[in-house]
Design a protein around this motif. Sequence first.
Motif, PDB file in Angstrom:
ATOM      1  N   MET A  44      -9.638  -0.998   7.425  1.00  0.00           N
ATOM      2  CA  MET A  44     -10.039  -1.409   6.074  1.00  0.00           C
ATOM      3  C   MET A  44     -11.555  -1.617   5.971  1.00  0.00           C
ATOM      4  O   MET A  44     -12.062  -1.984   4.914  1.00  0.00           O
ATOM      5  CB  MET A  44      -9.340  -2.714   5.680  1.00  0.00           C
ATOM      6  CG  MET A  44      -7.871  -2.585   5.357  1.00  0.00           C
ATOM      7  SD  MET A  44      -7.530  -1.477   3.963  1.00  0.00           S
ATOM      8  CE  MET A  44      -8.457  -2.232   2.633  1.00  0.00           C
ATOM      9  N   ILE A  86      -7.872  -8.699   0.255  1.00  0.00           N
ATOM     10  CA  ILE A  86      -6.605  -8.063   0.634  1.00  0.00           C
ATOM     11  C   ILE A  86      -5.541  -9.094   0.995  1.00  0.00           C
ATOM     12  O   ILE A  86      -4.532  -8.769   1.627  1.00  0.00           O
ATOM     13  CB  ILE A  86      -6.783  -7.040   1.779  1.00  0.00           C
ATOM     14  CG1 ILE A  86      -7.468  -7.686   2.974  1.00  0.00           C
ATOM     15  CG2 ILE A  86      -7.546  -5.814   1.299  1.00  0.00           C
ATOM     16  CD1 ILE A  86      -7.317  -6.856   4.251  1.00  0.00           C
ATOM     17  N   THR A 111      -0.199  -6.682  -2.759  1.00  0.00           N
ATOM     18  CA  THR A 111      -0.535  -5.320  -2.324  1.00  0.00           C
ATOM     19  C   THR A 111       0.143  -4.276  -3.208  1.00  0.00           C
ATOM     20  O   THR A 111      -0.494  -3.293  -3.624  1.00  0.00           O
ATOM     21  CB  THR A 111      -0.115  -5.104  -0.856  1.00  0.00           C
ATOM     22  OG1 THR A 111      -0.666  -6.177  -0.087  1.00  0.00           O
ATOM     23  CG2 THR A 111      -0.609  -3.782  -0.313  1.00  0.00           C
ATOM     24  N   HIS A 147      -9.917   2.869  -2.049  1.00  0.00           N
ATOM     25  CA  HIS A 147     -10.341   2.272  -0.780  1.00  0.00           C
ATOM     26  C   HIS A 147     -10.396   0.760  -0.805  1.00  0.00           C
ATOM     27  O   HIS A 147     -10.542   0.129   0.241  1.00  0.00           O
ATOM     28  CB  HIS A 147     -11.661   2.887  -0.311  1.00  0.00           C
ATOM     29  CG  HIS A 147     -11.422   4.182   0.386  1.00  0.00           C
ATOM     30  ND1 HIS A 147     -11.277   5.368  -0.302  1.00  0.00           N
ATOM     31  CD2 HIS A 147     -11.209   4.476   1.694  1.00  0.00           C
ATOM     32  CE1 HIS A 147     -11.012   6.335   0.558  1.00  0.00           C
ATOM     33  NE2 HIS A 147     -10.957   5.827   1.772  1.00  0.00           N
ATOM     34  N   PRO A 193      -5.277  -1.026  -0.255  1.00  0.00           N
ATOM     35  CA  PRO A 193      -4.452  -0.313   0.718  1.00  0.00           C
ATOM     36  C   PRO A 193      -3.043  -0.085   0.181  1.00  0.00           C
ATOM     37  O   PRO A 193      -2.515  -0.899  -0.572  1.00  0.00           O
ATOM     38  CB  PRO A 193      -4.412  -1.265   1.921  1.00  0.00           C
ATOM     39  CG  PRO A 193      -4.680  -2.628   1.343  1.00  0.00           C
ATOM     40  CD  PRO A 193      -5.623  -2.388   0.191  1.00  0.00           C
ATOM     41  N   ILE A 218      -0.101  -2.872   4.170  1.00  0.00           N
ATOM     42  CA  ILE A 218      -0.654  -3.936   5.016  1.00  0.00           C
ATOM     43  C   ILE A 218       0.379  -4.171   6.127  1.00  0.00           C
ATOM     44  O   ILE A 218       1.542  -3.781   5.964  1.00  0.00           O
ATOM     45  CB  ILE A 218      -0.885  -5.254   4.232  1.00  0.00           C
ATOM     46  CG1 ILE A 218       0.408  -5.671   3.516  1.00  0.00           C
ATOM     47  CG2 ILE A 218      -2.045  -5.118   3.256  1.00  0.00           C
ATOM     48  CD1 ILE A 218       0.377  -7.063   2.934  1.00  0.00           C
ATOM     49  N   PRO A 220      -4.487   3.184   6.190  1.00  0.00           N
ATOM     50  CA  PRO A 220      -3.866   2.407   5.117  1.00  0.00           C
ATOM     51  C   PRO A 220      -3.939   3.025   3.726  1.00  0.00           C
ATOM     52  O   PRO A 220      -3.359   2.488   2.792  1.00  0.00           O
ATOM     53  CB  PRO A 220      -4.628   1.072   5.158  1.00  0.00           C
ATOM     54  CG  PRO A 220      -5.913   1.374   5.833  1.00  0.00           C
ATOM     55  CD  PRO A 220      -5.671   2.519   6.758  1.00  0.00           C
TER      56      PRO A 220
END
Length: 487
Positions: free
Chosen positions: A140, A236, A367, A423, A426, A429, A460
């Motif tokens: 990441m 994230i 996510t 980017h 993701p 995760i 990811p």
Amino acid sequence: MLSFEHLYSTLPEPLWVATQVTPVADPELIAFNAPLAEELGAKEIPDSATLAQWFSGNQPMPDAKPGAMGYAGHQFGNFVPQLGDGRALLLGEVIDQDGVRRDVQLKGSGRTPFSRGGDGRSPLGPVLREYLVSEFMAAMGIPTTRALAAVASGERVVRQMAEPGAVFTRVASSHIRVGTFQFAAAQRDEALLKALADHVIERHYPEAASAEDPYMALLEAVVARQAVLIARWMSIGFIHGVMNTDNCSIAGETIDYGPCAFMEQFDPQKAYSSVDQGKRYAFANQPAIAQWNLARFAETLLPLMREEGDALVEQATDAIRRFDPFFAAERRRLHANKLGLAEESDQAMPLMEGLESQMQQGRMDMTATFDALTHYAASLSDEHREALLSLTTQPDALAAWLDNWRAEQVASQDSQRLAAMRHANPIIIPRNHRVQEVIDAAYDGDFAPFHTLLDVVTQPFEDSTEARRLAAPATESEQVLRTFCGT
Ligand code: AMP
Ligand code: MG
């Protein structure tokens, strides 16, 4: 394979204490990070049997000079003057392909002078967890220590139960922590403290050397890196879980993956760690805790700084307060990217606050939400809009938010912005239940699920059937509510 140098070990004891590895019964290679080894300058990678011997410590690598590093630390707010590497040994440093000096450390390699009551070993579970999560963080682009190798020891370690043991090889910009400075300061030897600070400046913050007050400049630089790091974590949903000062890297990397976990259903007060009863290290507390740790760092540096008395305290306090603007600027940039907005958009913050409240009230997975939003931003199709709305228990409220977001987003959409959005968000995760699942399989002798999960979490942003399967949020019965340090 690696050519070691030994700059840290030139610092006086007890900052570093020569210590031998305790061999393990039957080392067997679980994983080896060949691309990282290459980055570290390895030309040829030997066979698995040799790697297992080296990365268990059973056979010394040429030129390695194992030693334990001393450090202190505030653990959950309480000062412990001597912690140190109780189960880790620094083998030395290598100069990587970019000319950067990096530490190579074995973890779980036996007792050291700092072991206190511990056995100096690591169970397999935490080794696999650290491997997966640290390599995901690296993928990441989040500053982190890296995983070079994992070797099964062929021995049992006794925790709550007897578990298989393993040795982990960790690579870091350095293993110097806030706690290392606290340890040096507690020796009441200013020359020792200065030697450590000068080592850090030379190694991590060379620009500070020419500042009017290099030690104040060092503090400011560490504050800036920590602020950026914590903002990245939070973008994230990462919850470190044990942000003690001994787990706070001076180089600004994520270090010491213990009971860490990623937020699933969005809740700022989320804490997973079983040892964090008071939720000291809950998701939303992380910036304040980092600042608290940095204040402890500043205290150790005061004797080296130029100003004196109240003026000095005021300067140091100002330096720590600068965490806020650094954090806010990075967060704003990250929020804009996550939402697919221009970095200078003044709507990034209010829209993110709105979405966070949607995620919380609508019980949305963090996510999955951003992944769905990314797909919708790219296609603006009804199908992707419905997919996003299906994630919330309050679709009408989210639909209203989406209208506001679209008004801001559509106007400024271009392919570069969509790429930045992808980017920042993701697809996958390392979800807690998946990490637990691969650990359980490994305990039954099956490492294939570990390797599959490692493959997908280290790419990811790659869409595949396998990634989608492993990316799915836990069902009610799969949910992991508590994580353990596993030391
Ligand atoms: P950690 O929770 O892994 O950050 O470790 C906190 C402190 O306990 C550090 O000084 C570790 O080296 C030490 N420690 C953790 N596990 C062990 C162990 N199994 N044996 C000896 N020391 C340990
Ligand atoms: Mg630690």
